[in-house]
Design a protein around this motif. Structure first.
Motif, mmCIF file in Angstrom:
data_model
loop_
_atom_site.group_PDB
_atom_site.id
_atom_site.type_symbol
_atom_site.label_atom_id
_atom_site.label_comp_id
_atom_site.label_asym_id
_atom_site.label_seq_id
_atom_site.Cartn_x
_atom_site.Cartn_y
_atom_site.Cartn_z
ATOM 1 N N ILE A 28 1.227 -0.970 -0.356
ATOM 2 C CA ILE A 28 -0.416 0.059 0.207
ATOM 3 C C ILE A 28 0.966 1.311 0.112
ATOM 4 N N ALA A 29 1.757 1.438 0.369
ATOM 5 C CA ALA A 29 3.104 2.457 0.391
ATOM 6 C C ALA A 29 3.418 2.684 -0.923
ATOM 7 N N LEU A 31 1.947 1.297 -2.832
ATOM 8 C CA LEU A 31 1.701 2.171 -4.336
ATOM 9 C C LEU A 31 0.920 3.673 -4.716
ATOM 10 N N ILE A 32 1.117 4.221 -2.748
ATOM 11 C CA ILE A 32 0.578 5.507 -2.670
ATOM 12 C C ILE A 32 2.115 6.584 -3.295
ATOM 13 N N ASP A 33 3.338 5.961 -2.762
ATOM 14 C CA ASP A 33 4.290 6.836 -2.956
ATOM 15 C C ASP A 33 4.465 7.008 -4.656
ATOM 16 N N GLY A 34 4.358 5.858 -5.015
ATOM 17 C CA GLY A 34 4.545 5.495 -6.493
ATOM 18 C C GLY A 34 5.835 5.293 -7.120
#
Length: 53
Positions: A28-29, A31-34
């Motif tokens: 999840i981290a 995916l959020i950070d990219g």
């Protein structure tokens, strides 16, 4: 003997559960950070040899 095996099995399940949660948090981290930055042009002056001018 059975009690020890049961305790070990429960601790194994707990460790597997914690690892699964940790993996999910990391995904999840990510995916959020990219993890990507926009492309930046590389501009730099170079010396041309006399024959090319």
């Amino acid at each position: 003997m059975k009690r020890d095996a049961k305790i070990l099995a429960m601790s194994g399940r707990r460790i597997a559960g914690l690892l699964a949660i940790l993996f999910a948090v990391l995904v999840i981290a990510a995916l959020i950070d990219g993890g990507e930055e926009p492309l930046h042009p590389i501009e730099q002056g170079i010396d041309m040899p006399e024959a090319a001018r």
